[in-house]
Write a protein that holds these residues in place. Structure first.
Motif, PDB file in Angstrom:
ATOM      1  N   MET A   1       0.843  -1.183   0.000  1.00 55.83           N
ATOM      2  CA  MET A   1       0.000   0.000   0.000  1.00 55.83           C
ATOM      3  C   MET A   1       0.881   1.237   0.000  1.00 55.83           C
ATOM      4  SD  MET A   1      -2.802   1.407   2.733  1.00 55.83           S
ATOM      5  CE  MET A   1      -1.689   2.138   3.884  1.00 55.83           C
ATOM      6  N   SER A   2       0.524   2.196  -0.844  1.00 55.13           N
ATOM      7  CA  SER A   2       1.248   3.459  -0.929  1.00 55.13           C
ATOM      8  C   SER A   2       0.350   4.587  -0.457  1.00 55.13           C
ATOM      9  CB  SER A   2       1.668   3.732  -2.373  1.00 55.13           C
ATOM     10  OG  SER A   2       2.565   2.749  -2.828  1.00 55.13           O
ATOM     11  N   LYS A   3       0.995   5.638   0.014  1.00 52.88           N
ATOM     12  CA  LYS A   3       0.275   6.841   0.407  1.00 52.88           C
ATOM     13  C   LYS A   3       0.467   7.870  -0.709  1.00 52.88           C
ATOM     14  CE  LYS A   3      -0.370  10.058   4.202  1.00 52.88           C
ATOM     15  NZ  LYS A   3       0.141  10.558   5.467  1.00 52.88           N
ATOM     16  N   VAL A   4      -0.650   8.324  -1.288  1.00 51.46           N
ATOM     17  CA  VAL A   4      -0.612   9.192  -2.467  1.00 51.46           C
ATOM     18  C   VAL A   4      -1.310  10.509  -2.168  1.00 51.46           C
ATOM     19  CG1 VAL A   4      -1.212   9.388  -4.919  1.00 51.46           C
ATOM     20  CG2 VAL A   4      -0.701   7.134  -3.938  1.00 51.46           C
ATOM     21  N   VAL A   5      -0.669  11.601  -2.566  1.00 50.90           N
ATOM     22  CA  VAL A   5      -1.280  12.922  -2.439  1.00 50.90           C
ATOM     23  C   VAL A   5      -1.836  13.311  -3.800  1.00 50.90           C
ATOM     24  CG1 VAL A   5       0.890  14.207  -2.845  1.00 50.90           C
ATOM     25  CG2 VAL A   5      -0.994  15.297  -1.586  1.00 50.90           C
ATOM     26  N   LEU A   6      -3.067  13.799  -3.803  1.00 47.85           N
ATOM     27  CA  LEU A   6      -3.718  14.252  -5.024  1.00 47.85           C
ATOM     28  C   LEU A   6      -3.943  15.752  -4.888  1.00 47.85           C
ATOM     29  CD1 LEU A   6      -4.748  11.175  -4.407  1.00 47.85           C
ATOM     30  CD2 LEU A   6      -6.031  11.603  -6.480  1.00 47.85           C
ATOM     31  N   LEU A   7      -3.341  16.522  -5.776  1.00 45.38           N
ATOM     32  CA  LEU A   7      -3.333  17.979  -5.730  1.00 45.38           C
ATOM     33  C   LEU A   7      -4.032  18.499  -6.980  1.00 45.38           C
ATOM     34  CD1 LEU A   7       0.484  18.061  -5.022  1.00 45.38           C
ATOM     35  CD2 LEU A   7      -1.294  18.428  -3.288  1.00 45.38           C
ATOM     36  N   TYR A   8      -4.920  19.485  -6.811  1.00 48.95           N
ATOM     37  CA  TYR A   8      -5.654  19.916  -8.000  1.00 48.95           C
ATOM     38  C   TYR A   8      -6.077  21.375  -7.922  1.00 48.95           C
ATOM     39  CZ  TYR A   8     -10.068  19.857  -5.445  1.00 48.95           C
ATOM     40  OH  TYR A   8     -11.069  20.134  -4.558  1.00 48.95           O
ATOM     41  N   GLY A   9      -6.441  21.884  -9.087  1.00 50.80           N
ATOM     42  CA  GLY A   9      -7.090  23.174  -9.231  1.00 50.80           C
ATOM     43  C   GLY A   9      -8.295  22.986 -10.123  1.00 50.80           C
ATOM     44  N   SER A  10      -9.433  23.537  -9.719  1.00 50.59           N
ATOM     45  CA  SER A  10     -10.666  23.358 -10.482  1.00 50.59           C
ATOM     46  C   SER A  10     -11.435  24.675 -10.490  1.00 50.59           C
ATOM     47  CB  SER A  10     -11.512  22.256  -9.839  1.00 50.59           C
ATOM     48  OG  SER A  10     -12.587  21.887 -10.664  1.00 50.59           O
ATOM     49  N   GLY A  49       5.853  12.757   3.429  1.00 47.28           N
ATOM     50  CA  GLY A  49       5.228  11.508   3.870  1.00 47.28           C
ATOM     51  C   GLY A  49       4.531  10.734   2.771  1.00 47.28           C
ATOM     52  N   TYR A  50       4.661  11.170   1.528  1.00 47.67           N
ATOM     53  CA  TYR A  50       3.931  10.527   0.434  1.00 47.67           C
ATOM     54  C   TYR A  50       4.847   9.705  -0.461  1.00 47.67           C
ATOM     55  CZ  TYR A  50      -0.013  13.348   1.839  1.00 47.67           C
ATOM     56  OH  TYR A  50      -1.028  13.906   2.573  1.00 47.67           O
ATOM     57  N   ASP A  51       4.280   8.585  -0.938  1.00 47.86           N
ATOM     58  CA  ASP A  51       4.997   7.693  -1.849  1.00 47.86           C
ATOM     59  C   ASP A  51       4.744   8.049  -3.305  1.00 47.86           C
ATOM     60  OD1 ASP A  51       5.828   5.970   0.350  1.00 47.86           O
ATOM     61  OD2 ASP A  51       3.716   5.354   0.427  1.00 47.86           O
ATOM     62  N   GLY A  52       3.743   8.875  -3.575  1.00 48.42           N
ATOM     63  CA  GLY A  52       3.398   9.254  -4.932  1.00 48.42           C
ATOM     64  C   GLY A  52       2.502  10.473  -4.935  1.00 48.42           C
ATOM     65  N   ILE A  82       9.354  11.265  -6.399  1.00 49.95           N
ATOM     66  CA  ILE A  82       8.360  10.202  -6.206  1.00 49.95           C
ATOM     67  C   ILE A  82       7.592  10.003  -7.512  1.00 49.95           C
ATOM     68  CG2 ILE A  82       8.141  10.526  -3.705  1.00 49.95           C
ATOM     69  CD1 ILE A  82       5.695  12.270  -4.192  1.00 49.95           C
ATOM     70  N   PRO A  83       6.973   8.825  -7.688  1.00 47.23           N
ATOM     71  CA  PRO A  83       6.161   8.623  -8.896  1.00 47.23           C
ATOM     72  C   PRO A  83       5.035   9.662  -8.954  1.00 47.23           C
ATOM     73  CG  PRO A  83       6.535   6.538  -7.777  1.00 47.23           C
ATOM     74  CD  PRO A  83       7.009   7.627  -6.858  1.00 47.23           C
ATOM     75  N   LYS A 116       8.929  22.551 -14.420  1.00 48.24           N
ATOM     76  CA  LYS A 116      10.048  21.598 -14.435  1.00 48.24           C
ATOM     77  C   LYS A 116       9.640  20.228 -13.875  1.00 48.24           C
ATOM     78  CE  LYS A 116      13.302  25.411 -14.039  1.00 48.24           C
ATOM     79  NZ  LYS A 116      12.275  26.428 -13.990  1.00 48.24           N
ATOM     80  N   LEU A 117       8.331  19.970 -13.847  1.00 44.76           N
ATOM     81  CA  LEU A 117       7.822  18.675 -13.396  1.00 44.76           C
ATOM     82  C   LEU A 117       8.173  17.607 -14.417  1.00 44.76           C
ATOM     83  CD1 LEU A 117       6.106  17.276 -11.180  1.00 44.76           C
ATOM     84  CD2 LEU A 117       4.122  17.654 -12.654  1.00 44.76           C
ATOM     85  N   GLU A 118       8.598  16.434 -13.920  1.00 44.44           N
ATOM     86  CA  GLU A 118       8.956  15.302 -14.775  1.00 44.44           C
ATOM     87  C   GLU A 118       8.101  14.091 -14.397  1.00 44.44           C
ATOM     88  OE1 GLU A 118      13.167  14.876 -14.083  1.00 44.44           O
ATOM     89  OE2 GLU A 118      13.603  16.820 -15.005  1.00 44.44           O
ATOM     90  N   PRO A 119       6.824  14.125 -14.748  1.00 44.75           N
ATOM     91  CA  PRO A 119       5.927  13.037 -14.345  1.00 44.75           C
ATOM     92  C   PRO A 119       6.154  11.763 -15.153  1.00 44.75           C
ATOM     93  CG  PRO A 119       4.772  14.551 -15.780  1.00 44.75           C
ATOM     94  CD  PRO A 119       6.142  15.141 -15.532  1.00 44.75           C
ATOM     95  N   GLU A 120       5.845  10.650 -14.531  1.00 50.90           N
ATOM     96  CA  GLU A 120       5.916   9.359 -15.223  1.00 50.90           C
ATOM     97  C   GLU A 120       4.735   9.193 -16.174  1.00 50.90           C
ATOM     98  OE1 GLU A 120       8.727   8.949 -11.986  1.00 50.90           O
ATOM     99  OE2 GLU A 120       6.738   9.803 -12.059  1.00 50.90           O
TER     100      GLU A 120
END
Length: 179
Positions: A1-10, A49-52, A82-83, A116-120
């Motif tokens: 199990m991974s801990k994932v942060v989801l960040l957004y603008g809407s 604290g996040y894995d992704g 992180i991924p 300069k984000l390098e997402p997978e």
């Protein structure tokens, strides 16, 4: 199990709806998620604290939300450790022509260059016309620019998001976390 942060603008809520769907799917796949609307600049998010991470932003008048660009730019070092996945939400993604695809790719590339984000992973999701949330001027403007997408009726909101694609994005990202 991974801990994932989801960040957004809407702006009208479609990106938020998409990120919430991704969060639910990731939870179903066994991950723990935290979702943050970056519009609330008072929130301090400790990314250590996040894995992704997944970042989502929508396009309005040809640009992603400045507050999302600024947040990613300030935190890009950690995000690139992180991924990370990035998605954009816009009406152009609904158009399957080669010209539209090139325009969407250009919007994504502009965001990545600015931050300069390098997402997978990257993805563009078609958004929605939220006529119920527009004021008179914006409704008129959106009616004009969306003629190819609608019959001119602005009495109801129109959603173009392909939820199967959203689920596939979440699944692919989940698999990325397990590699």
């Amino acid at each position: 199990m991974s801990k994932v942060v989801l960040l957004y603008g809407s702006s009208e809520g479609q990106t938020e709806k998409i990120i919430q769907n991704i969060s639910e799917k990731l939870n179903e796949f066994g991950h723990k998620t935290d979702v943050y609307d970056l519009k609330n600049s008072k929130i301090k998010i400790d990314l250590s604290g996040y894995d992704g991470a997944i970042v989502g932003a929508s396009i309005h008048v040809g640009k992603h939300q400045k507050y999302v660009v600024n947040y990613v730019d300030r935190n890009v070092e950690r995000l690139n450790q992180i991924p990370t996945a990035f998605f954009t939400v816009n009406l152009t993604a609904h158009d399957k022509s080669e010209e539209a695809k090139q325009n969407v790719d250009k919007m994504i590339e502009e965001f990545l260059t600015l931050t300069k984000l390098e997402p997978e992973m990257t993805k563009a999701f078609p958004g929605a016309l939220k006529f119920s949330r527009y004021g008179f001027i914006k409704r008129l403007f959106m009616k004009i620019i969306s003629k190819k997408l609608t019959d001119g009726d602005t009495s109801e909101d129109i959603e173009f998001t392909d939820w199967v694609e959203v689920d596939e994005f979440a699944k692919k990202y989940s698999e990325l976390l397990y590699t």
